[in-house]
Write a protein that holds these residues in place. Sequence first.
Motif, PDB file in Angstrom:
ATOM      1  N   ASN A 202      42.796  70.438  -3.165  1.00 31.45           N
ATOM      2  CA  ASN A 202      43.295  70.874  -4.283  1.00 31.45           C
ATOM      3  C   ASN A 202      43.965  69.520  -5.195  1.00 31.45           C
ATOM      4  OD1 ASN A 202      44.368  72.327  -6.367  1.00 31.45           O
ATOM      5  ND2 ASN A 202      46.069  73.291  -5.053  1.00 31.45           N
ATOM      6  N   MET A 203      45.015  69.152  -4.815  1.00 28.35           N
ATOM      7  CA  MET A 203      45.414  67.979  -5.230  1.00 28.35           C
ATOM      8  C   MET A 203      44.618  66.917  -4.810  1.00 28.35           C
ATOM      9  SD  MET A 203      47.639  66.221  -7.145  1.00 28.35           S
ATOM     10  CE  MET A 203      47.871  64.737  -7.349  1.00 28.35           C
TER      11      MET A 203
ATOM     12  N   ASP B 135      36.893  69.646   2.958  1.00 28.23           N
ATOM     13  CA  ASP B 135      38.090  70.964   2.891  1.00 28.23           C
ATOM     14  C   ASP B 135      37.444  72.069   3.929  1.00 28.23           C
ATOM     15  OD1 ASP B 135      40.132  71.737   0.454  1.00 28.23           O
ATOM     16  OD2 ASP B 135      39.255  73.237   1.857  1.00 28.23           O
TER      17      ASP B 135
ATOM     18  N   LYS C 166      33.773  74.888  -1.442  1.00 27.83           N
ATOM     19  CA  LYS C 166      34.555  74.085  -2.363  1.00 27.83           C
ATOM     20  C   LYS C 166      34.304  72.696  -2.037  1.00 27.83           C
ATOM     21  CE  LYS C 166      39.260  74.808  -2.556  1.00 27.83           C
ATOM     22  NZ  LYS C 166      40.869  74.407  -2.095  1.00 27.83           N
TER      23      LYS C 166
ATOM     24  N   CYS D 165      45.494  64.945   1.700  1.00 29.50           N
ATOM     25  CA  CYS D 165      45.893  65.811   0.752  1.00 29.50           C
ATOM     26  C   CYS D 165      46.126  67.201   1.219  1.00 29.50           C
ATOM     27  CB  CYS D 165      45.355  65.868  -0.423  1.00 29.50           C
ATOM     28  SG  CYS D 165      44.913  64.161  -1.120  1.00 29.50           S
TER      29      CYS D 165
ATOM     30  N   HIS E 226      51.975  70.374   4.441  1.00 35.03           N
ATOM     31  CA  HIS E 226      52.861  69.315   4.837  1.00 35.03           C
ATOM     32  C   HIS E 226      53.242  69.270   6.349  1.00 35.03           C
ATOM     33  CE1 HIS E 226      54.963  69.779   0.518  1.00 35.03           C
ATOM     34  NE2 HIS E 226      53.933  69.130   0.298  1.00 35.03           N
TER      35      HIS E 226
ATOM     36  N   HIS F 167      50.610  66.940   7.979  1.00 33.19           N
ATOM     37  CA  HIS F 167      50.588  65.512   7.586  1.00 33.19           C
ATOM     38  C   HIS F 167      50.832  64.489   8.685  1.00 33.19           C
ATOM     39  CE1 HIS F 167      51.783  65.855   3.098  1.00 33.19           C
ATOM     40  NE2 HIS F 167      50.601  66.478   3.359  1.00 33.19           N
TER      41      HIS F 167
ATOM     42  N   GLN G  88      47.599  64.552  11.150  1.00 32.78           N
ATOM     43  CA  GLN G  88      46.359  64.212  10.859  1.00 32.78           C
ATOM     44  C   GLN G  88      46.766  62.599  10.444  1.00 32.78           C
ATOM     45  OE1 GLN G  88      45.724  66.726   7.373  1.00 32.78           O
ATOM     46  NE2 GLN G  88      44.514  68.149   8.728  1.00 32.78           N
TER      47      GLN G  88
ATOM     48  N   GLU H 123      49.389  62.398   0.541  1.00 32.10           N
ATOM     49  CA  GLU H 123      50.351  62.988  -0.223  1.00 32.10           C
ATOM     50  C   GLU H 123      51.513  63.099   0.389  1.00 32.10           C
ATOM     51  OE1 GLU H 123      50.794  63.917  -3.210  1.00 32.10           O
ATOM     52  OE2 GLU H 123      48.753  63.384  -3.871  1.00 32.10           O
ATOM     53  N   LYS H 124      52.608  63.199  -0.856  1.00 31.30           N
ATOM     54  CA  LYS H 124      54.078  63.400  -0.310  1.00 31.30           C
ATOM     55  C   LYS H 124      54.272  64.828   0.268  1.00 31.30           C
ATOM     56  CE  LYS H 124      54.881  66.110  -3.110  1.00 31.30           C
ATOM     57  NZ  LYS H 124      54.629  67.551  -3.438  1.00 31.30           N
TER      58      LYS H 124
ATOM     59  N   TRP I 130      51.567  78.819   3.019  1.00 31.20           N
ATOM     60  CA  TRP I 130      52.441  77.623   3.520  1.00 31.20           C
ATOM     61  C   TRP I 130      53.399  77.289   2.708  1.00 31.20           C
ATOM     62  CZ3 TRP I 130      52.641  72.820   1.676  1.00 31.20           C
ATOM     63  CH2 TRP I 130      51.778  72.103   0.792  1.00 31.20           C
TER      64      TRP I 130
ATOM     65  N   HIS J 162      59.441  63.892  -5.373  1.00 30.98           N
ATOM     66  CA  HIS J 162      59.066  62.765  -6.453  1.00 30.98           C
ATOM     67  C   HIS J 162      60.028  62.217  -6.985  1.00 30.98           C
ATOM     68  CE1 HIS J 162      54.854  62.794  -6.608  1.00 30.98           C
ATOM     69  NE2 HIS J 162      54.671  64.399  -6.806  1.00 30.98           N
TER      70      HIS J 162
HETATM   71  N1  LIG Z   1      51.577  64.501  -6.394  1.00 29.28           N
HETATM   72  C1  LIG Z   1      51.484  65.813  -6.794  1.00 29.28           C
HETATM   73  O1  LIG Z   1      51.877  65.961  -8.100  1.00 29.28           O
HETATM   74  C2  LIG Z   1      51.258  66.682  -6.076  1.00 29.28           C
HETATM   75  C3  LIG Z   1      50.972  68.097  -6.619  1.00 29.28           C
HETATM   76  C4  LIG Z   1      50.324  69.224  -5.920  1.00 29.28           C
HETATM   77  C5  LIG Z   1      50.357  69.063  -4.530  1.00 29.28           C
HETATM   78  N2  LIG Z   1      50.673  67.717  -3.885  1.00 29.28           N
HETATM   79  C6  LIG Z   1      50.575  67.411  -2.363  1.00 29.28           C
HETATM   80  O2  LIG Z   1      49.303  67.434  -2.030  1.00 29.28           O
HETATM   81  C7  LIG Z   1      49.352  68.340  -0.880  1.00 29.28           C
HETATM   82  C8  LIG Z   1      48.327  69.376  -0.735  1.00 29.28           C
HETATM   83  O3  LIG Z   1      48.987  70.400  -1.535  1.00 29.28           O
HETATM   84  P1  LIG Z   1      48.144  71.492  -2.638  1.00 29.28           P
HETATM   85  O4  LIG Z   1      49.185  72.013  -3.761  1.00 29.28           O
HETATM   86  O5  LIG Z   1      46.799  70.868  -2.777  1.00 29.28           O
HETATM   87  O6  LIG Z   1      47.710  72.370  -1.201  1.00 29.28           O
HETATM   88  P2  LIG Z   1      46.606  73.649  -1.269  1.00 29.28           P
HETATM   89  O7  LIG Z   1      47.168  74.640  -0.195  1.00 29.28           O
HETATM   90  O8  LIG Z   1      46.538  74.078  -2.557  1.00 29.28           O
HETATM   91  O9  LIG Z   1      45.290  72.943  -0.812  1.00 29.28           O
HETATM   92  C9  LIG Z   1      45.292  72.325   0.369  1.00 29.28           C
HETATM   93  C10 LIG Z   1      43.815  72.220   0.854  1.00 29.28           C
HETATM   94  O10 LIG Z   1      43.790  71.732   1.900  1.00 29.28           O
HETATM   95  C11 LIG Z   1      42.704  72.224   2.502  1.00 29.28           C
HETATM   96  N3  LIG Z   1      42.944  72.048   4.109  1.00 29.28           N
HETATM   97  C12 LIG Z   1      43.779  72.519   4.759  1.00 29.28           C
HETATM   98  N4  LIG Z   1      43.942  72.240   6.243  1.00 29.28           N
HETATM   99  C13 LIG Z   1      42.809  71.265   6.132  1.00 29.28           C
HETATM  100  C14 LIG Z   1      42.195  70.487   7.339  1.00 29.28           C
HETATM  101  N5  LIG Z   1      42.326  70.634   8.435  1.00 29.28           N
HETATM  102  N6  LIG Z   1      40.869  70.109   6.826  1.00 29.28           N
HETATM  103  C15 LIG Z   1      40.400  69.997   5.787  1.00 29.28           C
HETATM  104  N7  LIG Z   1      40.911  70.536   4.734  1.00 29.28           N
HETATM  105  C16 LIG Z   1      42.100  71.378   5.098  1.00 29.28           C
HETATM  106  C17 LIG Z   1      42.679  73.667   2.195  1.00 29.28           C
HETATM  107  O11 LIG Z   1      41.565  74.298   2.522  1.00 29.28           O
HETATM  108  C18 LIG Z   1      43.174  73.563   0.660  1.00 29.28           C
HETATM  109  O12 LIG Z   1      41.966  73.640   0.106  1.00 29.28           O
HETATM  110  C19 LIG Z   1      50.787  68.506  -0.367  1.00 29.28           C
HETATM  111  O13 LIG Z   1      51.014  67.405   0.268  1.00 29.28           O
HETATM  112  C20 LIG Z   1      51.212  68.384  -1.682  1.00 29.28           C
HETATM  113  O14 LIG Z   1      53.012  68.333  -1.416  1.00 29.28           O
HETATM  114  C21 LIG Z   1      51.016  66.686  -4.764  1.00 29.28           C
END
Ligand SMILES: NC(=O)c1ccc[n+]([C@@H]2O[C@H](COP(=O)([O-])OP(=O)(O)OC[C@H]3O[C@@H](n4cnc5c(N)ncnc54)[C@H](O)[C@@H]3O)[C@@H](O)[C@H]2O)c1
Length: 322
Positions: free
Chosen positions: A12-13, A34, A39, A68, A71, A74, A77, A91-92, A160, A178
């Motif tokens: 996603n991120m 993923d 996806k 990514c 949390h 993190h 992994q 990712e944070k 989550w 951030h």
């Molecule tokens: N820097 C930014 O602006 C920003 C913005 C959004 C999210 N983030 C960070 O990005 C990270 C993810 O957040 P998100 O919003 O994308 O979460 P999300 O839940 O929308 O997406 C997480 C993705 O990870 C996949 N996933 C989960 N466990 C997995 C695994 N073991 N193996 C493979 N894929 C796996 C899920 O299927 C999902 O597609 C977090 O750390 C969040 O804080 C940062």
Amino acid sequence: MKKIRTAVVGLNMGLQHAYAFHSAERADLRWVVDLDEEKAAKLAGELGCKYTSDWLSIMDDIDAVSICTPHHLHADQSILALKAGKHVLLEKPLANTEEDCLRVIKAAEENNTILMMAYVIRFLPIIRKLKDIIITEEFGKPFNANCWIEGFIPPMPGSWLSRKETLGGGVLFSHGCHYIDLLVWLLGKPVKVSTLGTRTGTEWMEGEGTAHSTMLFESGALGYLETSWGMQFAERRALMHIHTPKALLIVSSDLTTLEAVTEKGRQTLMTHNSHTSPGSFVSGEIEHFLDCIEFGKKPETDGHDALKSLRAIWAMYEVIKC
Ligand SMILES: NC(=O)c1ccc[n+]([C@@H]2O[C@H](COP(=O)([O-])OP(=O)(O)OC[C@H]3O[C@@H](n4cnc5c(N)ncnc54)[C@H](O)[C@@H]3O)[C@@H](O)[C@H]2O)c1
């Protein structure tokens, strides 16, 4: 030079990371990963790389990985990747507890691998210009910084993001990190901190969905951060106001413009749009990560650096009741 073989886990991120690695000359984006294979397959088709849902199976084919994922995943992994000798862009926030953060930092140090936190805002040209202005004291020393993150995400009960155990706290920990990181980077060591948070308006979250946080820095400067995931109808005035004796420095809410208001009036110090193509928003951060790998440099946002602001947030959560 041999290209750095990369992968992105969590799309996603992580999509942004994948596009940025794809565009980076020094990187060879080998894998996107993923749990949702469909996806991953779609993105792999677009970017011309391989995909899988089992990220551990690709370790022999990569030099570096962006993690990514949610949390609570993190720490374990990252440690697995670092112990396998891979460089990690995480990712944070680093991890949900101090103990886990220290485990990750130790794994990077013991395996001589790079651990970099994806604090993307720090690498935006506008913010780097702001940091230069503060370091050189062009307008004097800052004494007050206000930051407003009036955000909204659609309610996701049961996800989550809704649970304290998986998110690590509330919006302050998850998204606010951030900007606490930014305030600490710009203003120095915090000496006193506090926060008040509420679930009202974001009842789907276990932790606070809106928080007002204050910080006093060693320099004497005060910092304030408002963060929310409940403000659907916000009118964003600016992202940040920093007051110095000679100026008000303004970062626009879309992070494209840095202005100063002085005796001479309002002037634009810099404009730069980092949202020009998929992945461009994180390209500064990705290039820094690749630089660190190529030249063996210490990341500006390494684990120790990330701990400074997380410790401030954990201290904030120790609320004093009256
Ligand atoms: N820097 C930014 O602006 C920003 C913005 C959004 C999210 N983030 C960070 O990005 C990270 C993810 O957040 P998100 O919003 O994308 O979460 P999300 O839940 O929308 O997406 C997480 C993705 O990870 C996949 N996933 C989960 N466990 C997995 C695994 N073991 N193996 C493979 N894929 C796996 C899920 O299927 C999902 O597609 C977090 O750390 C969040 O804080 C940062």
